[in-house]
Design a protein around this motif. Structure first.
Motif, PDB file in Angstrom:
ATOM      1  N   VAL C 243       0.838  -1.196   0.000  1.00  0.00           N
ATOM      2  CA  VAL C 243       0.000   0.000   0.000  1.00  0.00           C
ATOM      3  C   VAL C 243       0.873   1.247   0.000  1.00  0.00           C
ATOM      4  O   VAL C 243       0.627   2.198  -0.742  1.00  0.00           O
ATOM      5  N   SER C 244       1.906   1.207   0.830  1.00  0.00           N
ATOM      6  CA  SER C 244       2.805   2.348   0.837  1.00  0.00           C
ATOM      7  C   SER C 244       3.378   2.547  -0.553  1.00  0.00           C
ATOM      8  O   SER C 244       3.467   3.666  -1.056  1.00  0.00           O
ATOM      9  N   ALA C 245       3.766   1.451  -1.147  1.00  0.00           N
ATOM     10  CA  ALA C 245       4.326   1.545  -2.496  1.00  0.00           C
ATOM     11  C   ALA C 245       3.316   2.199  -3.421  1.00  0.00           C
ATOM     12  O   ALA C 245       3.637   3.111  -4.194  1.00  0.00           O
ATOM     13  N   LEU C 246       2.096   1.732  -3.294  1.00  0.00           N
ATOM     14  CA  LEU C 246       1.045   2.256  -4.160  1.00  0.00           C
ATOM     15  C   LEU C 246       0.776   3.726  -3.873  1.00  0.00           C
ATOM     16  O   LEU C 246       0.664   4.552  -4.780  1.00  0.00           O
ATOM     17  N   LEU C 247       0.713   4.034  -2.573  1.00  0.00           N
ATOM     18  CA  LEU C 247       0.438   5.416  -2.178  1.00  0.00           C
ATOM     19  C   LEU C 247       1.480   6.356  -2.754  1.00  0.00           C
ATOM     20  O   LEU C 247       1.179   7.409  -3.300  1.00  0.00           O
ATOM     21  N   HIS C 248       2.704   5.953  -2.609  1.00  0.00           N
ATOM     22  CA  HIS C 248       3.786   6.878  -2.901  1.00  0.00           C
ATOM     23  C   HIS C 248       4.136   6.923  -4.365  1.00  0.00           C
ATOM     24  O   HIS C 248       4.541   7.944  -4.885  1.00  0.00           O
ATOM     25  N   ALA C 249       4.040   5.772  -4.971  1.00  0.00           N
ATOM     26  CA  ALA C 249       4.592   5.715  -6.311  1.00  0.00           C
ATOM     27  C   ALA C 249       3.528   5.786  -7.383  1.00  0.00           C
ATOM     28  O   ALA C 249       3.750   6.355  -8.444  1.00  0.00           O
ATOM     29  N   VAL C 250       2.380   5.215  -7.117  1.00  0.00           N
ATOM     30  CA  VAL C 250       1.410   5.074  -8.186  1.00  0.00           C
ATOM     31  C   VAL C 250       0.202   5.974  -7.976  1.00  0.00           C
ATOM     32  O   VAL C 250      -0.164   6.740  -8.855  1.00  0.00           O
ATOM     33  N   ALA C 251      -0.360   5.862  -6.797  1.00  0.00           N
ATOM     34  CA  ALA C 251      -1.708   6.391  -6.693  1.00  0.00           C
ATOM     35  C   ALA C 251      -1.775   7.786  -6.084  1.00  0.00           C
ATOM     36  O   ALA C 251      -1.778   8.783  -6.792  1.00  0.00           O
ATOM     37  N   VAL C 252      -1.767   7.837  -4.782  1.00  0.00           N
ATOM     38  CA  VAL C 252      -2.250   9.049  -4.134  1.00  0.00           C
ATOM     39  C   VAL C 252      -1.352  10.255  -4.380  1.00  0.00           C
ATOM     40  O   VAL C 252      -1.767  11.266  -4.935  1.00  0.00           O
ATOM     41  N   LYS C 305       9.337   5.576   7.245  1.00  0.00           N
ATOM     42  CA  LYS C 305       9.122   7.005   7.469  1.00  0.00           C
ATOM     43  C   LYS C 305      10.157   7.813   6.705  1.00  0.00           C
ATOM     44  O   LYS C 305       9.855   8.868   6.156  1.00  0.00           O
ATOM     45  N   ARG C 306      11.360   7.302   6.704  1.00  0.00           N
ATOM     46  CA  ARG C 306      12.382   8.014   5.964  1.00  0.00           C
ATOM     47  C   ARG C 306      11.980   8.086   4.489  1.00  0.00           C
ATOM     48  O   ARG C 306      12.071   9.135   3.850  1.00  0.00           O
ATOM     49  N   LEU C 307      11.496   6.973   4.004  1.00  0.00           N
ATOM     50  CA  LEU C 307      11.066   6.967   2.609  1.00  0.00           C
ATOM     51  C   LEU C 307       9.885   7.906   2.406  1.00  0.00           C
ATOM     52  O   LEU C 307       9.764   8.558   1.365  1.00  0.00           O
ATOM     53  N   ALA C 308       9.033   7.965   3.413  1.00  0.00           N
ATOM     54  CA  ALA C 308       7.859   8.830   3.274  1.00  0.00           C
ATOM     55  C   ALA C 308       8.283  10.280   3.130  1.00  0.00           C
ATOM     56  O   ALA C 308       7.808  11.001   2.247  1.00  0.00           O
ATOM     57  N   TYR C 309       9.170  10.711   3.994  1.00  0.00           N
ATOM     58  CA  TYR C 309       9.609  12.095   3.883  1.00  0.00           C
ATOM     59  C   TYR C 309      10.367  12.313   2.588  1.00  0.00           C
ATOM     60  O   TYR C 309      10.322  13.392   1.992  1.00  0.00           O
TER      61      TYR C 309
END
Lengths: 102, 219, 498, 92, 405, 582
Positions: C243-252, C305-309
């Motif tokens: 989901v994180s992958a999707l959130l960050h890279a594809v979707a949101v 989190k590091r990736l998120a930022y």
């Protein structure tokens, strides 16, 4: 009496409405609040009927009368509902002071 | 209470505004007196209020009967009522009173219903009397017996709505208009509706008094 | 309705139908679910390929039905749309494989994959929307379909993360809605068009357009995680790795960035926006976000989190590209849309692999993971280096164009921002790489369990390797005819056509 | 003229009763005022040539509503008393 | 089916069903489904008729305004009806199973009364959206309020009852404000027929006061900031399907009436300043609701505050609309979009929330239950989603350009 | 296969073969063979130097942004010494790493750095240059970090920080450059107006790599930390990449750049001086060599500075710089590689060989006559005379002084490494000798092989000139002896005052404090690991949020109170009424 002026009734109705609303706000007792609602309602009905009585014609306007009849029935229903609710809420927490509904 | 003062001031301001509104209304508002009188012969009744209530604005009344039913449903959903379980002999004074008053009340209710077509009166007023009668009956200890027929009670409560709705449907079939009675039959239809409504109104108002659903067993 | 329009609908339905069917599957029938997922993803991929070649040949793709008077529900495939839809379908395919592997033996998989598919439907819908209202519809749909994914685990933390996500995105959506309705009132139905559609209004409604632009950016900036609207992103990290992958890279996040791109290029038109004077502030906001995100990332120990930022920072590259007037910056920003996607998805896949296989969630626990999981770490390394902008990887290409575009546009300060960001990127990625490759692995991993014959389940291993390969491909073969860069150049050429 | 004085007095009493029914310290007295208010309003309906409404008000607005409120008050008192009994000397 | 039949069945079928479910409690579920079917069909039919023939009116009892009551279906009302139907159907489906997992008497009692109350609510909403008479609107508002309050109280917890109590007082006093306003309007204009009011209205103190009173009442009912206080506890403590109903439908109804009043009945009184006040309050509501949503410990409270914010959003339409040449007409398209969007979004949002709610609670006891519930919820979700993207209802809102207002 | 095809193949193979080797390392079964064949990876580059034609180029259209590899005169010289260094170091590494726990990792980074180094020399376009430069820079970080102990980690961190800073500066500079130059082809770049930011950025960016003053402090940390063969290529070959960058990208010979020239000369001289002072007190021979590199690169920097001041004689200067670079690269490489054999010298013959083998490059570096160093020094000096202003005088005095310093450092180095008594050594040490000796041989002949090197010598070798070339050497030697004698009375540890990494050490402390403050917890030992900080901060944030939430909730509650709500309703009605009545 088509030329009589019943607007004083309407004014009194307005007074009832204002008194009712004032009491609604400042009274914590739930029964008083329910009565206040009824008083407000009576005030509104007075306005209706008084305005209906003002219309020219042989008889007063029957439309407000019918509306007030409807209103009275609705308001008695509302009273019944509100009372049941008050009762139930107080039974659910009888330690809760009446009116302390915050 | 410190908040009384500002609330009082605001309420007075409200009153002032309301008074201003009333006084600024035309002295002789237009109203619909003339119109309702003009159509009175077509309505099937001669009491203009009944005409408005059940003919001109019959739709309002349909919803109102609905509101009544809703009220009893709501109250019953909330709590169990305090249904008097006492027998008649617990209340020695009541029985004689009932013997006299009950028939009078029932008669009066019927009378009001009937007279409503021509003069002040109608299902609501009659219903109120009927409701009083029902309260008396219940208080008189007939509650238990009545409650044994809880389904009957329910049927009575919904009777008004069902009949009213049925009339709606039938009038639709007959005239294509909702509550549009075939010419000249208005009085009959109104009487049908009012009779059913009388039962429901009476029951509703009466049962509202007990503030809750029957204590009985679940069916 | 021409022959092409079924393809557009098909692209949407391939995942929508899959999602709906999956909802009704029994929890146990995981084989069927897996095949359905892969089938849906595969069909979508094929359809997108057909679309891609069609658009390449110059065939028009439109689909429209009137669903409110004057506001058609319209799909279309211009080059922007194709870029984004290709990205999302390719990455979805990878993510699907990954998610199947990742969520093995966990509860509620039907729910998960159902929403997962709906989420992608929304994303492709966003990509293919031909007008603002359709876009908005899918945009909101995305919010709603992502929420169940974020709270999927059902823990308190997850619910909190989900709550924050919803709060942010719903408010953002509301602001966006306001802007859309306002613009609709001014300009009628807004159909996306190169070079914008509002030129006629600039003279008369300058102020309104400026405020509207602000609203658009505020609304879209929430999803695009523009500082200070980014707060939800790190909190949403509680979601499962796919989901994180999707959130960050594809979707949101990408949808937000794509939205900004749409607004700047196809609603306002970049030149019109420049005359309105709204691009400069946007660029500044993006610049601040870039630096801020990087600085915050530096101090996160939790890998995700590091990736998120890092995402917060990187996505603003796209915004920055859109906010700088000039074809080269456009290329930089748009191509980063793709490049950031493939890089970040790789990183998240790898982070998920570490968590799933070894139980390591923190950077400080990553000592020696390179020895234990060399292939995963290799993919991670490639993606991290790409993020830093090491040539000839994907990130470098975007940074090159961005920088060049900025300098051509006379915005030299951007060079400073990008430089600082690169340094910070290095500062937070290189230590990870060092730990991974150089430090000795611990005696025992926090929660190691063997899955499969490889270093981890093949379904977890393959996706990051493929996407890491894409990172290299997109960088090394940037000039070849099937690279994102070339496509983006086409877009830029259209946007700035004389 | 007399009618107008009657109107004035009637309305004055109505307003006073309304005030009393809502602000009397004793709730029971307030309820009684409320029922009386209903009856007086029914008189007002008659005065306004609305006999239908007057009938309904007398039966429903004053009668039934009053009875409802009164019985609710009784229930409430009973519950309060029960609560005080169980709690001993708790303040009301 | 003529439009008269469609309108009649929209009102009568839930009403009769409500009465019957009360009389025969065991029929609750099937009657609700049946009603959902009938209402669904009727609304689709009505939509087509409106689409084909513009505004549909029906003179009840054959009299016509001003003496009689008229039912009217235009784009806006059809839109609201559709949203109501979609959510109604979804809730009917959802609630089929909602009470199943609970086995005690209390739960059975709750289900027994849920159905008639729900159907009354539906009746009230349908009647409200079809009504073209401001007094009739009062009756429907009351019916709506009663049903909503009781549904909140149905949860039976102390918190829910307290919330319901607050709600009932707000609702009833607000209705009285509205009713008083109606009386003044009737006194001034001599009619309560909504469409003909615009022609009759002579701006003056009476109308000003009337409009202010009605607006105040409706604003309180619509929970616009700062009168939203009753909403969060009520919505948060109600049973799950009820929360959905309240958020998605109930609070939209007074807003709908406000729109009718300001833009249709008294467009002349709609000054920019008034619009600005609405806008400011709406903006404040968005802000306030959003910020509070952030701080809520429970998901349902978050949802409730987000509803507050969303309602604020609706009110932003006033300044937007008023600023526009051609007023309501020019904005009808965007307006409907907005309404549809808001409703569908709320519905989806709540359905999604409910799924998770169920999952969160039933993890230990009853996993099978979820898989049971899930398809239904998702179906509702899908329906709402489709309404949003318009697959289900092409040109759902009909022809607002020539019909709406 | 015709000549141009061979040419293309060689161009491709020079960076390609090391990359292939690196890839081959990933296959477990091939590793042994690949590591044994390490030097072979540098062979194509060497072949290219010998057989390649200048001006030949290879286009790789599908790669990157039209990568072009090509060989020009400058590139050939660079490639020459670079390939020799990589070849000998790779050869040396075979034996040196025989007992290393992670030989594969070392070789991986070694190959990658090699590929980058060759690639950047051959790159004819900016992106390729940058890509190779980055590859080299990052890969050599792996070499610096290789040992993995605290010292290596510290060195690696400092190195990476500066390398990344350099990358960013160079990248940005390149972007400016290509924007203003309108092309990415290096050969065509300078036609346009040269952009000032590009100039500054590139000056600084390459300065880091070249170890220019104030950007040099990674060097004395990195060199001792890296394994010996890595130090050799770092110091000999990779430092020169910075130099190549300057030569390639600064508009030398096209425009006079007074400011840059001044900066470069000052920095160069400063580096020479600083390197001397700090270098002589160091105890680790590799650190001494590192400081020597700083000094020497300082002199080269000075040369570039001269070129910046005098564009018209740039070709001469460039040539001198190239000679100096070649000479330094080979000699420094030889010294680094010599450390191993010097330690391992077993037999008497070996000890003598080691002594001679160390002395020769040391003398060359010190600029003894007849060595490559002497040649280089003459070449540089011959350009001073044309300098404007007082530069000629200043340099006339300072350059010999720098030579003195170099001699001093060489003495110090020899003192620290002087092969003494034979002792038993490990078997593998045998393998260290051949590559080292080859490189020493290259030192002897290397610089002379440069085209025109011989011709540049002064026509007649007079005693005066000989003296001029020799006195700094003698003075340096004398000072060294003096120092050694003084040392008897002064036993303090000078490195406490002048630690390796001088400036960087000063910076480390405040940076650590910043980090501490930002992460909100005690600074961890190394690299990163900002563990608990975020959680704590989350907690604090949550508390703050809760406080705000509480305040808001109170307001909300008051709004909910009946009188307030009612008053609000009345006020709202009032407002609307008032507005309507307006």
């Amino acid at each position: 009496m088509p030329d009589a002026d019943y607007r004083i009734y309407a004014l009194a109705g307005m007074a009832l409405f204002a008194i009712g609303f004032y009491s609604m706000l400042v009274q914590a007792h739930l029964l008083r609040r329910i009565m206040a609602l009824n008083v407000m309602g009576s005030g509104v009905f007075l306005v209706y009927i008084a305005l209906g009585a003002q219309t020219p014609g042989p008889i007063p306007d029957p439309v407000p009368h019918a509306m007030v009849l409807t209103g009275i029935v609705v308001s008695v229903c509302a009273t019944g509902l509100a009372l049941a609710l008050v009762d139930r809420a107080q039974a659910a927490a009888s330690e809760v002071e009446p009116g302390d509904d915050a | 209470m410190t908040s009384r003062m500002p609330i009082g001031v605001l309420s007075l301001a409200l009153l002032a505004a309301l008074g201003w509104a009333v006084l600024s209304l035309p002295l002789r508002p237009a109203g619909l007196t003339a119109a309702s009188l003009a159509k009175l012969p077509e309505s099937g009744v001669t009491n203009p209020v009944t005409a408005v209530l059940l003919n001109y604005r019959g739709y309002d009344t349909l919803l109102e009967i609905g509101v009544l039913l809703l009220a009893i449903v709501a109250v019953w959903s909330l709590r169990r009522g305090e249904w008097p379980a006492s027998h008649l002999h617990d209340r020695p004074l009541l029985m004689p009173l009932l013997r006299v008053v009950l028939p009078v009340l029932l008669l009066a209710a019927g009378y009001l219903l009937w007279i409503g077509a021509f003069a002040p009166g109608g299902a609501f007023q009659g219903g109120a009397l009927l409701g009083g009668a029902i309260v008396l009956v219940m208080l008189g200890g007939l509650a238990r017996r009545a409650l044994a027929f809880e389904r009957l009670l329910r049927a009575g409560l919904v009777l008004g709505v069902i009949v009213f709705a049925a009339v709606c449907a039938v009038t639709m079939l007959l005239t294509g208009g909702l509550l549009q009675f075939p010419a000249g039959t208005g009085g009959t239809w109104i009487m049908v509706i009012e009779s059913a409504a009388l039962v429901s109104i009476g029951l509703t108002l009466g049962l509202l008094y007990f503030g809750g659903r029957p204590n009985a067993h679940h069916a | 309705m021409n022959l092409q329009s079924p393809i557009l609908l098909g692209i949407l339905l391939s995942s929508f139908v899959t999602g709906l069917v999956i909802f009704f599957l029994k929890e146990e029938s995981h084989r069927l679910r897996t095949w359905l997922n892969l089938l849906g993803a595969g069909v979508k991929l094929v359809l997108v390929a057909v679309l891609l070649s069609g658009v390449y040949r110059g065939e028009p793709y439109n689909f429209a039905i009137e669903f409110l008077p004057g506001i058609p529900f319209a799909l279309g495939a211009d080059s922007n749309a194709v870029l984004f839809v290709t990205l999302s379908s390719v990455l979805w395919f990878c993510t699907t494989i990954y998610a199947v592997g990742y969520l093995e033996h966990t509860p509620h998989r039907s729910r998960f994959f159902g929403f997962f598919s709906l989420c992608v439907t929304a994303t492709t819908g966003i990509a293919l929307s031909a007008n603002l209202v359709t876009f908005l519809t899918f945009y909101e749909l995305l919010t709603l379909t992502t929420y169940p994914l974020i709270v999927h685990r059902g823990t308190r933390e997850a619910l909190r993360g989900g709550k924050i996500y919803l709060t942010y995105t719903l408010i953002g959506g509301a602001v966006l809605l306001l802007a859309v309705v306002w613009l609709h009132g001014l300009a009628g139905p807004v159909v996306f068009k190169e070079r914008g559609v509002i030129q006629a209004l600039v003279g008369t409604h300058r102020g309104e357009l400026q405020v509207m632009f602000l609203l658009f950016i505020l609304g879209l900036g929430v999803k695009a995680a523009l500082v200070p609207l980014h707060g939800w992103l790190p909190k949403a990290m509680v979601a499962p790795a796919p989901v994180s992958a999707l959130l960050h890279a594809v979707a949101v996040v990408k949808a937000g960035a794509f939205g900004i791109v749409r607004i700047v290029y196809d609603v306002y038109g970049v030149e019109t926006a420049a005359t309105l004077g709204v691009l400069q502030p946007l660029a500044v906001a993006a610049g601040i976000t870039i630096v801020y995100g990087s600085v915050r990332a530096l101090f996160q120990d939790e890998l995700k989190k590091r990736l998120a930022y890092s995402t917060v920072s990187q996505v603003s590259y796209i915004v920055l590209g859109a906010a700088i007037l000039g074809p080269v910056a456009t290329i930089g920003g748009m191509v980063h849309l793709v490049h950031q996607g493939i890089m970040k998805i790789t990183l998240f896949f790898c982070a998920g692999n570490y968590a799933e296989t070894l139980g390591t969630h923190r950077v400080s626990e990553m000592n020696g993971v390179g020895r234990r999981m060399p292939l995963t770490t290799m993919a991670f390394t490639v993606a991290a280096l790409g993020m830093i902008g090491v040539p000839p990887l994907a990130g470098y290409v975007s940074k090159w164009y961005l920088q060049k575009g900025a300098i051509q546009a006379g915005e030299e300060w951007v060079a400073l921002v990008l430089g600082a960001s690169s340094l910070l990127n290095a500062a937070y990625f290189l230590p990870i790489l060092y730990r991974a490759w150089f430090n000795a692995p611990p005696e025992q991993w926090p929660a190691e369990h063997r899955v499969g014959t490889w270093e981890t389940h093949w379904m977890l291993l393959l996706p990051p390797l493929v996407t890491a390969g894409l990172v290299i491909y997109a960088g090394v073969f940037a000039e070849s005819s099937f690279s994102p860069l070339v496509w983006v150049k086409l877009i830029a050429a259209r946007e700035y056509a004389p | 003229m007399i009618l107008q004085i009657f109107d004035g007095l009637l309305l004055l009493v109505i307003v006073v009763l309304a005030w009393r029914s809502l602000n009397d310290r004793d709730v029971f007295r307030a309820v009684i005022s409320f029922i009386a208010l209903g009856l007086l309003i029914a008189v007002a309906w008659v005065r306004l040539r609305a006999p239908d409404v007057a009938l309904a008000e007398a039966a429903v607005g004053s009668g039934l509503t009053g009875a409802l409120i009164l019985s609710a008050l009784v229930r409430m008192r009973r519950r309060e008393r029960a609560a005080t009994a169980t709690r001993g000397e708790a303040p009301t | 089916m003529t439009s008269a039949w469609a309108m009649a069945s929209l009102v009568l079928s839930p009403l009769v069903a409500a009465a019957l479910t009360f009389a025969f409690p065991r029929l609750g579920r099937s009657l609700a489904l049946g009603t959902a079917g009938v209402a669904g069909l009727a609304v689709v039919r009505l939509m087509r008729l409106v689409f084909a023939g513009g505004v549909q009116t029906h003179r009840v009892s054959g009299w016509g305004a001003p003496l009689g009551i008229e039912l009217r279906a235009d784009g806006l009302s059809v839109l609201m009806l559709i949203v109501t139907a979609l959510i109604g159907v979804a809730i009917a489906l959802y609630s089929q199973r909602y009470f199943v997992s609970e086995h005690d008497d209390e739960a059975r009692h709750r289900e027994r009364y849920f159905w008639p109350l729900f159907l009354f609510l539906w009746t009230a909403l349908n009647a409200l959206y079809l009504s073209a008479d401001i007094f009739n609107l009062y009756v429907t508002l009351e019916m709506l309020g009663f049903a909503a309050v009781t549904l909140v109280a149905l949860a039976g917890t102390h918190a829910a009852l307290t919330a319901a109590l607050r709600y009932v007082f707000v609702s009833l006093s607000a209705s009285l404000f509205y009713l008083l306003g109606v009386g003044l309007v009737y006194g001034q204009c001599g009619t309560v027929d909504l469409p003909s009011l615009a022609a009759q209205a002579r701006p003056g103190p009476a109308l000003w006061v009337a409009l202010a009173l009605m607006t105040g009442g409706l604003v309180a009912k619509a929970a616009l900031f700062p009168l939203h206080g009753w909403l969060p506890p009520a919505h948060a403590n109600a049973p799950a399907p009820v929360s959905a109903l309240l958020s998605a439908l109930v609070v939209k109804a007074p807003f709908y009436i406000l729109l009718r009043l300001w833009f249709e009945a008294f467009p002349a009184l709609m000054t920019p300043a008034v619009a600005q006040v609405f806008g400011a309050l709406g903006a404040a509501a968005i802000l306030w609701g959003s910020v509070h949503a952030l701080f809520q410990p429970r998901l349902k409270l978050v949802i409730a505050y987000s509803t507050v914010a969303q309602l604020g959003y609706l009110f932003l339409l006033f300044p937007l609309t008023a600023a526009q040449e051609g007023g309501f007409m020019a904005w009808s398209g965007g307006l409907m979009l907005l309404g549809a969007h808001a409703c569908a979004k709320t519905a989806m949002f709540l359905t999604a929330g409910n799924i998770l709610h169920a999952a969160g609670h039933d993890r230990i006891e009853d996993l099978d239950g979820i898989t049971h519930i899930l398809p239904v919820s998702v179906f509702a979700f899908g329906l709402a989603g489709m309404s949003l993207i318009g697959l289900d209802c092409p040109r759902a809102a009909g022809l607002p350009g020539n019909g709406c207002c | 296969m015709n000549a141009s095809a061979i040419q293309s193949l060689l161009l491709l193979a020079a960076p390609g073969l090391p990359i292939l080797a690196a890839l081959a390392l990933t296959i477990t079964s091939w590793r042994g063979a690949v590591m044994r064949a390490t030097p072979v990876a540098a062979v194509p580059a060497l072949l290219l130097v010998v057989a390649g034609q200048s001006g030949a180029s290879l286009h790789l259209p599908s790669l990157g942004q039209h990568a072009v590899l090509g060989l020009d005169a400058v590139g050939r010289i660079f490639l020459g010494f670079t390939s020799v260094l990589w070849l000998t170091s790779g050869w040396y590494a075979r034996a040196y790493l025989a007992h290393d726990p992670n030989p594969v990792r070392f070789h991986l980074f070694f190959f990658l750095a090699m590929a980058g180094n060759f690639g950047l020399i051959l790159a004819s376009d900016v992106p390729t240059f940058y890509a190779c430069f980055t590859l080299m820079g990052l890969a050599s970080a792996g070499l610096v970090l290789h040992r993995g102990d605290a010292e290596a980690v510290r060195a690696g961190r400092v190195y990476l920080a500066l390398a990344m800073l350099g990358e960013v500066l160079i990248f940005t500079g390149f972007v400016f450059l290509t924007v203003s130059g309108g092309t990415t082809q290096i050969a065509e770049l300078h036609r346009g107006v040269f952009s000032q930011p590009a100039l500054l950025l590139l000056l600084a960016g390459f300065g880091i790599k070249a170890g220019a003053l104030s950007l040099h402090f990674w060097l004395p940390l990195a060199h001792p930390a890296a394994p010996v063969p890595a130090s050799a290529v770092l110091s000999g070959a990779m430092l020169k990449a910075g130099l190549l960058g300057w030569i390639r990208f600064l508009p030398l010979g096209e425009a006079a750049m007074p400011l840059s020239g001044f900066t470069l000369i000052s920095a160069g001289l400063g580096a020479a001086v600083l390197g001397t002072f700090v270098g002589v007190v160091q105890k680790n021979p590799k650190t001494v060599l590192a400081y020597s590199s700083i000094s020497q690169m300082g002199i080269i920097t000075t040369g570039i500075g001269i070129g910046a001041l005098r564009p018209e004689s740039w070709l001469d200067i460039q040539w001198a710089v190239l000679i100096y670079a070649t000479h330094h690269a080979l000699a420094k490489g030889a010294l680094f590689l010599g450390i191993g054999p010097a330690h391992a010298a077993q037999t008497r013959l070996q000890v003598i060989t080691a002594r001679v083998g160390l002395l020769l490059p040391a003398l060359a570096l010190a600029g003894a006559p007849f060595t490559s160093g002497g040649l280089a020094k003459v070449a540089i000096k011959s350009n001073i005379a044309f300098l404007p202003g007082g530069w000629a005088d200043v340099l006339g005095i300072l350059l010999p002084l720098a030579a003195v310093g170099t001699a001093l450092k060489m003495a110090r180095f020899l003192w620290l490494t002087w092969p003494g008594h034979p002792h038993p050594a490990e078997e593998h040490a045998k393998g260290l000798w051949p590559p080292w000796l080859c490189l020493v041989g290259a030192v002897l002949v290397g610089a002379w092989l440069l085209p025109g090197a011989l011709g540049s010598l002064p026509v007649k070798l007079t005693p005066a000139k000989l003296w001029l070339a020799t006195w700094p050497l003698l003075v340096g030697g004398g000072l060294a002896m003096l120092g050694a004698w003084l040392r008897r009375w002064f036993s303090g540890d000078l490195t406490r005052w002048l630690p390796a990494g001088d400036l960087g050490v000063l910076l480390e402390r405040p940076l650590a404090r910043v980090q501490l403050r930002m992460s909100g917890r005690p600074v961890p030992d190394h690299a990163d690991g900002h563990g608990g900080g975020s959680a704590e901060k989350d907690l604090r944030g949550a508390a703050r949020l809760a406080a705000v939430g509480g305040r808001l909730a109170r307001i909300e509650d008051s709004l909910r109170a009946w009188p307030v709500a009612g008053a609000a309703l009345l006020l709202l009605i009032g407002v609307i009424l008032w507005l309507l009545a307006q």
